[in-house]
Design an enzyme around this catalytic site. Sequence first.
Site, PDB file in Angstrom:
ATOM      1  N   SER A  80       0.872  -1.241  -0.027  1.00 48.58           N
ATOM      2  CA  SER A  80       0.058   0.036   0.049  1.00 48.58           C
ATOM      3  C   SER A  80       0.926   1.206   0.033  1.00 48.58           C
ATOM      4  O   SER A  80       1.584   1.553  -0.685  1.00 48.58           O
ATOM      5  CB  SER A  80      -0.913  -0.072   1.196  1.00 48.58           C
ATOM      6  OG  SER A  80      -2.075   0.577   1.013  1.00 48.58           O
ATOM      7  N   HIS A 116      -7.428  -5.878  -0.087  1.00 47.94           N
ATOM      8  CA  HIS A 116      -6.118  -4.938  -0.101  1.00 47.94           C
ATOM      9  C   HIS A 116      -5.536  -5.624   1.331  1.00 47.94           C
ATOM     10  O   HIS A 116      -5.762  -5.271   2.415  1.00 47.94           O
ATOM     11  CB  HIS A 116      -6.686  -3.443   0.115  1.00 47.94           C
ATOM     12  CG  HIS A 116      -5.589  -2.531   0.244  1.00 47.94           C
ATOM     13  ND1 HIS A 116      -4.889  -2.128  -0.776  1.00 47.94           N
ATOM     14  CD2 HIS A 116      -5.218  -1.963   1.376  1.00 47.94           C
ATOM     15  CE1 HIS A 116      -3.915  -1.246  -0.448  1.00 47.94           C
ATOM     16  NE2 HIS A 116      -4.280  -0.960   0.843  1.00 47.94           N
TER      17      HIS A 116
HETATM   18  C1  GCU Z   1      -5.243   4.760   1.395  1.00 45.00           C
HETATM   19  C2  GCU Z   1      -4.836   5.515   0.399  1.00 45.00           C
HETATM   20  C3  GCU Z   1      -4.091   4.842  -0.366  1.00 45.00           C
HETATM   21  C4  GCU Z   1      -2.945   3.852   0.501  1.00 45.00           C
HETATM   22  C5  GCU Z   1      -3.690   2.940   1.289  1.00 45.00           C
HETATM   23  C6  GCU Z   1      -2.789   2.362   2.372  1.00 45.00           C
HETATM   24  O1  GCU Z   1      -6.439   3.892   1.078  1.00 45.00           O
HETATM   25  O2  GCU Z   1      -5.978   6.151  -0.286  1.00 45.00           O
HETATM   26  O3  GCU Z   1      -3.063   5.596  -1.432  1.00 45.00           O
HETATM   27  O4  GCU Z   1      -2.249   2.968  -0.488  1.00 45.00           O
HETATM   28  O5  GCU Z   1      -4.412   4.129   2.346  1.00 45.00           O
HETATM   29  O6  GCU Z   1      -1.559   2.701   2.607  1.00 45.00           O
HETATM   30  O7  GCU Z   1      -3.215   1.405   3.207  1.00 45.00           O
END
Ligand code: GCU
Length: 439
Positions: free
Chosen positions: A273, A414
């Site tokens: 992420s 995710h």
């Molecule tokens: C949020 C953000 C993302 C990121 C994510 C994370 O969803 O919008 O850009 O990758 O957090 O780091 O969990």
Amino acid sequence: MFWALFVAFAQVMGEGQQGWQPNPELVKALSQRRPDVIYDEAKVPPYTLPDPLVCLDGTKVTTPELWWKKRRPEILELFRTQMYGRAPIGRPSEMTFEVFDLDRNALDGKVTRKQVRILFTGKPDGPSMDLLIYLPNHVQRPVPVFLLLNFSGNHTVHSDPAIRIKPIWDRAKGQQVMPSEDTRGSSPSIPVEKIIARGYGVATAYYGDIAPDFPDSFRHGVFAAFDKLFGEKRPPDAWGAISAWAWGLSRAMDYFETDADIDARRVVVLGHSRLGKTALWAGAQDERFAIVISNNSGCGGAALSRRRYGETVAIINKAFPHWFCENFKRFSNREDEMPFDQHMLIALIAPRPVYVASADEDLWADPRGEFLAAKAADPVYKLLGTEGLPVQDMPPLNRPVMGTIGYHIRSGKHALTEYDWERYMDFADKHFKRATGKP
Ligand code: GCU
């Protein structure tokens, strides 16, 4: 007849639209929840990517020499000044390492555990990062290592009672707090035993040790220690938090180069992420990283910004104003004006192996945009004499492809899962030419 229909279908679908398709129910549900966000592929605006092999002055890059001498430095500079911001270059002269824990019989005797405090300014009261390292005892030293930052503190990645607990940031309060004992092992996204069994070491550090993750970040951590302009207005290309975290990964690499148990020439940097964005930026800048892996990094990571699918430049700049440099804000809703896109970030890693991974339910991160960026980096990988990405279209679910560029989209949400880890170890086995990696 069938063939003609298929060709017509492929033409309607357009370039790069074959293979994996998002679940239409999910697309519908997400679109209803956020009508301002594109989740429907048909709504992706037409766009033209900048050619990674054409310089800003129009020179065509036809040789590796031109890539290395002209185009690569130019792209690196674009990302430094226009997106992530400029971090201090190289190892700080005053930095020191303090190995405060060494146990050659950890985790039932199978593992060597080390904990190292990296004092960025050499001062015990300055910013420091604790590196937690597990190395397999059953393989020859020096060993290859996976390096990643973690979100919640080293003590959360494993229940090992010897992991030193250090204060972590309370993002809501903007302060550091001492975590409680019962948070040990609460965020088990690193399957330590499995990694060890396959003959790899793993090293991790808490990202907040480098800089906290909130808009006021610049008053703390390495910013406060290294920014000469602290207290004044920051320059528009001053490093953002992602740049700072990436800088911290390079400091871990500085330590590896001093540790005879670790093979510093076989370090895989990975991240999930926002830390996947960080791993890509670290790997793009620091050529000591042998393999770079982006897990669900999305916007500002592996996904093409121009597609505006899921999270966009405007959304990310608003929600996380501290992640990128000020200059990047100019591109909110003006993606087509960017002299770069994320395929060029991946191209900076060439010819070193890079792996981009998406998740089926993680449409916020734009899985197709992640695949298309990897694919658009392929010409650079080919120019430098590697295999590049061996497919044209997105593979179906759970069918990884592994050339010099690797890619998979797995089922689920995710997250950094064991499935992902297994593929990353397969990829490292392939590129480090390890027979099976298994003991
Ligand atoms: C949020 C953000 C993302 C990121 C994510 C994370 O969803 O919008 O850009 O990758 O957090 O780091 O969990």
